[in-house]
Design a protein around this motif. Structure first.
Motif, PDB file in Angstrom:
ATOM      1  N   CYS A 118       6.443  38.633  19.608  1.00  0.00           N
ATOM      2  CA  CYS A 118       6.383  37.336  20.296  1.00  0.00           C
ATOM      3  C   CYS A 118       7.027  36.243  19.447  1.00  0.00           C
ATOM      4  O   CYS A 118       7.844  35.459  19.938  1.00  0.00           O
ATOM      5  CB  CYS A 118       4.927  36.993  20.604  1.00  0.00           C
ATOM      6  SG  CYS A 118       4.699  35.407  21.439  1.00  0.00           S
TER       7      CYS A 118
ATOM      8  N   LEU B 183       4.973  32.051  24.658  1.00  0.00           N
ATOM      9  CA  LEU B 183       6.261  32.665  24.987  1.00  0.00           C
ATOM     10  C   LEU B 183       6.678  32.316  26.414  1.00  0.00           C
ATOM     11  O   LEU B 183       7.839  31.964  26.662  1.00  0.00           O
ATOM     12  CB  LEU B 183       6.176  34.184  24.815  1.00  0.00           C
ATOM     13  CG  LEU B 183       7.436  34.984  25.169  1.00  0.00           C
ATOM     14  CD1 LEU B 183       8.650  34.471  24.404  1.00  0.00           C
ATOM     15  CD2 LEU B 183       7.220  36.468  24.893  1.00  0.00           C
TER      16      LEU B 183
ATOM     17  N   THR C 236       6.134  42.101  26.446  1.00  0.00           N
ATOM     18  CA  THR C 236       5.424  41.454  25.345  1.00  0.00           C
ATOM     19  C   THR C 236       4.258  40.614  25.862  1.00  0.00           C
ATOM     20  O   THR C 236       3.134  40.687  25.337  1.00  0.00           O
ATOM     21  CB  THR C 236       6.380  40.560  24.533  1.00  0.00           C
ATOM     22  OG1 THR C 236       7.473  41.361  24.038  1.00  0.00           O
ATOM     23  CG2 THR C 236       5.665  39.912  23.353  1.00  0.00           C
TER      24      THR C 236
ATOM     25  N   CYS D  21      10.531  40.423  27.318  1.00  0.00           N
ATOM     26  CA  CYS D  21       9.563  39.320  27.343  1.00  0.00           C
ATOM     27  C   CYS D  21       8.379  39.669  28.242  1.00  0.00           C
ATOM     28  O   CYS D  21       7.223  39.395  27.896  1.00  0.00           O
ATOM     29  CB  CYS D  21      10.239  38.037  27.829  1.00  0.00           C
ATOM     30  SG  CYS D  21      11.464  37.358  26.689  1.00  0.00           S
TER      31      CYS D  21
END
Length: 258
Positions: free
Chosen positions: A165, A202, A186, A183
């Motif tokens: 991250c 994020l 994650t 992404c």
């Protein structure tokens, strides 16, 4: 060496003889004697010793010789730097390889993106996370890059979600492209281990960069935020969810009146 023959040329002759015989450690010991007597070794001595130690799979001695070479005010060739770094990485020398990268930056030596990326993976793999982020910051500060998505994928596979991250955030903050699927994975995995604040950070950065439209993890993130009592953050994400009615309204109407 016999007394009366301790001059630079005599040392050079004996060291080169050792190198030809493959006795590089003996040559290195004699090099130390030269330096203690403030003699300046020829650059060829350093080149022969470094090449010999690399051939013998002794990168730590190659690195030490390279450091002595620098102290003698010689500048190793870029290929020499890369060869030493590559062999250190091959032998799993995480700290030493990172030190070589720092020396290269200090000496304005061109970096190799593959070796830099491999060095980061090795540092993270050895749990030297702080050092890894220190190196990547130095590289980017000096105008060099690494394959961040490759490193982030490496971290994700090993369950190092916080580090993945942080790395993706670093990429976004430095205006680099990021893989949306990476992404998504994650954020989802962070939610599963109740690290929703990191997952939100994020997602927030992706929103700020206009990259959230393709995220498929938003519903899961909202649920995790609400479960964790973070209603403001959940509301922030909820407002950015594409609505079904909006999607329907944006589709063309192909019906015809009869």
């Amino acid at each position: 060496m016999k007394r009366g023959t301790q001059d630079p040329q005599s040392y050079t002759t004996v060291i080169m003889g050792y190198c030809k015989e493959g006795a590089y450690e003996s040559g290195y010991e004699l090099l130390m004697w030269m330096l203690r007597r403030d003699f300046l070794p020829d650059i060829e001595i350093y080149d022969y010793l470094i090449d010999g130690f690399l051939q013998k799979d002794k990168p730590l001695l190659a690195k030490e010789t390279l450091e002595k070479m620098l102290k003698s005010s010689y500048q190793p060739k870029t290929s020499t730097w890369h060869s030493v770094l590559a062999k250190l990485l091959e032998k799993g020398c995480a700290h030493e390889s990172s030190c070589v990268i720092v020396m290269m930056l200090e000496k304005n030596v061109r970096q190799n993106i593959n070796l830099s990326t491999e060095s980061l993976q090795l540092l993270f793999g050895r749990e030297q996370h702080e050092r890894a982020f220190e190196i990547i910051n130095l590289l980017y500060k000096n105008g060099y890059y690494v394959k961040i998505e490759e490193v982030a994928q490496f971290l994700l596979k090993r369950g190092k979600l916080s580090e993945a991250c942080k790395l993706l955030l670093f990429s976004l903050e430095n205006h680099q492209n990021v893989d949306i699927d990476l992404c998504n994975a994650t954020i989802l995995n962070l939610c599963k281990i109740n690290k929703v604040s990191e997952a939100f950070s994020l997602c927030y950065e992706l929103v700020e960069n206009g990259l959230h439209q393709e995220l498929t993890c938003l519903d899961d993130l909202i649920a995790a935020l609400e479960e964790g009592g973070k209603r403001e953050e959940a509301a922030f994400i909820s407002k950015r969810l594409p609505r079904l009615d909006n999607l329907n309204g944006s589709m063309p109407n192909h019906s015809t009146k009869k």
